[in-house]
Scaffold this active site. Structure first.
Site, PDB file in Angstrom:
ATOM      1  N   HIS A 195     -53.364 -76.547 -46.957  1.00 25.76           N
ATOM      2  CA  HIS A 195     -52.803 -76.382 -45.622  1.00 25.76           C
ATOM      3  C   HIS A 195     -51.572 -75.491 -45.729  1.00 25.76           C
ATOM      4  CE1 HIS A 195     -50.973 -76.996 -41.814  1.00 25.76           C
ATOM      5  NE2 HIS A 195     -50.071 -77.868 -42.229  1.00 25.76           N
ATOM      6  N   ASN A 201     -47.508 -71.923 -39.742  1.00 23.03           N
ATOM      7  CA  ASN A 201     -48.275 -73.159 -39.785  1.00 23.03           C
ATOM      8  C   ASN A 201     -49.172 -73.218 -38.555  1.00 23.03           C
ATOM      9  OD1 ASN A 201     -49.236 -75.788 -39.711  1.00 23.03           O
ATOM     10  ND2 ASN A 201     -47.294 -76.728 -40.287  1.00 23.03           N
ATOM     11  N   CYS A 218     -52.439 -81.611 -38.675  1.00 25.66           N
ATOM     12  CA  CYS A 218     -52.625 -80.581 -39.700  1.00 25.66           C
ATOM     13  C   CYS A 218     -53.722 -80.934 -40.708  1.00 25.66           C
ATOM     14  CB  CYS A 218     -51.311 -80.323 -40.432  1.00 25.66           C
ATOM     15  SG  CYS A 218     -49.994 -79.710 -39.350  1.00 25.66           S
TER      16      CYS A 218
END
EC number: 2.3.1.180
Length: 323
Positions: free
Chosen positions: A250, A280, A114
């Site tokens: 993020h 996500n 990520c």
């Protein structure tokens, strides 16, 4: 004079298939309310069977080139941040290079889960500042739907697929915190926390794996580490939280985003949040959020942005840039 890497164009691509939370109610012991309350996610996009990561990345790349008014011939390099490449090798970046018609230059992948897009920005910035390249396509692209365990309600409802891309371009600047472009970066990792977020399979172990996560522990690390890295990169740029116009984090979880903003003393009105629509998307989440925010005309020239991310490794970092 100083060379800065400035954003010349940005774009994104999302697969057509939209999956609302209610779809998981058919196969899992979960509800729309349960997912929303714990993550802020309402829907996400899943790639079709014939859509690979490099295809998503190429479509985002073409959108970024169009936004910049450039063609593939104007680009010196392609850097793709992804944990879900089409093949073990060659890199997804070389596949993007071919798909967009780029016949020269270089292309490579970066894998920091990520945090991948932050790592990719940092590397592209270094290549530009060193004079190695003038223009680089920096892309975050993922097909996380390929590595989810559909029986694990704590993880499979959180992730989505997509891609975002931006063109970084070398430009002369004064060398002050008021310059446009990337002003500072901060990168970190700590392999002791590997078991908090990982895929339990891979080529070297001769197995096909699924994503595994200790959500509570990841949350605890995320808020502390994201606030700390943002402060570090701001300090390196000679700036403070008071100078920040926008945080583009993020997009993992609305509670992490809210908690980090609170630690930085920034109101949510100055935080770009797209997790409700995309879930996500790992390395794709920051460029997706940047592209959506630009399309909504949130950013004004000269405004200061901070991007920060944390992912498996654990790996985390931040970038300070002036729009």
């Amino acid at each position: 004079m100083t060379i800065r890497a400035q954003v010349a164009g940005i774009g994104h691509y999302l697969p057509e298939r939209v999956v609302p939370n209610s779809e998981f109610e058919k196969t899992l012991d979960t509800t729309d309310e349960w997912i929303r309350s714990r993550s802020g996610i309402e829907r996400r996009h899943f790639a079709s069977e014939d859509e690979t990561t490099s295809i998503l990345a190429s479509r985002a790349a073409n959108a970024a080139l169009a936004d910049a008014g450039l063609t593939a011939a104007d680009i010196d390099g392609v850097v793709v941040a992804t944990s879900t490449p089409d093949l073990t090798f060659p890199s997804a970046a070389t596949m993007v290079q071919a798909r967009i018609g780029m016949e020269g230059g270089f292309a490579f992948d970066i894998q920091a889960v990520c945090a991948g897009f932050v790592y990719a920005l940092a590397n592209a910035n270094a290549l530009i500042v060193s004079g190695t390249a003038k223009r680089i396509l920096v892309i975050g692209a993922e097909t996380f739907s390929r590595i989810l365990d559909w029986n694990d309600r704590s993880t499979c409802v959180l992730f989505g697929d997509g891609a975002g891309a931006l063109v970084l371009e070398a430009a002369e600047a004064e060398g002050t915190p008021q310059d446009r472009g990337i002003l500072a970066v901060d990168l970190n990792s700590d392999g002791r926390f590997r078991d908090l977020l990982y895929v339990d399979g891979g080529v070297s172990t001769n197995s096909i794996g699924h994503l595994r996560m200790e959500g509570r522990e990841v949350f605890r690390h995320a808020v502390e580490k994201l606030a700390a890295t943002a402060r570090t990169s701001l300090g390196r740029a000679g700036l403070t939280e008071a100078d920040v116009d926008w945080v583009v984090p993020h997009q993992a979880n609305s509670r992490i985003i809210t908690g980090t903003a609170k630690k930085l003393g920034l109101p949510l009105e100055r935080v770009v949040m797209t997790v409700q629509d995309h879930g996500n998307t790992s390395a794709a989440s920051i460029p997706l959020a940047l592209s959506v925010a630009k399309a909504e005309e949130k950013f004004q020239p000269g405004q200061l942005l901070v991007t920060e991310a944390i992912g498996g490794g654990l790996a985390w970092g931040s970038v300070v840039l002036r729009w």
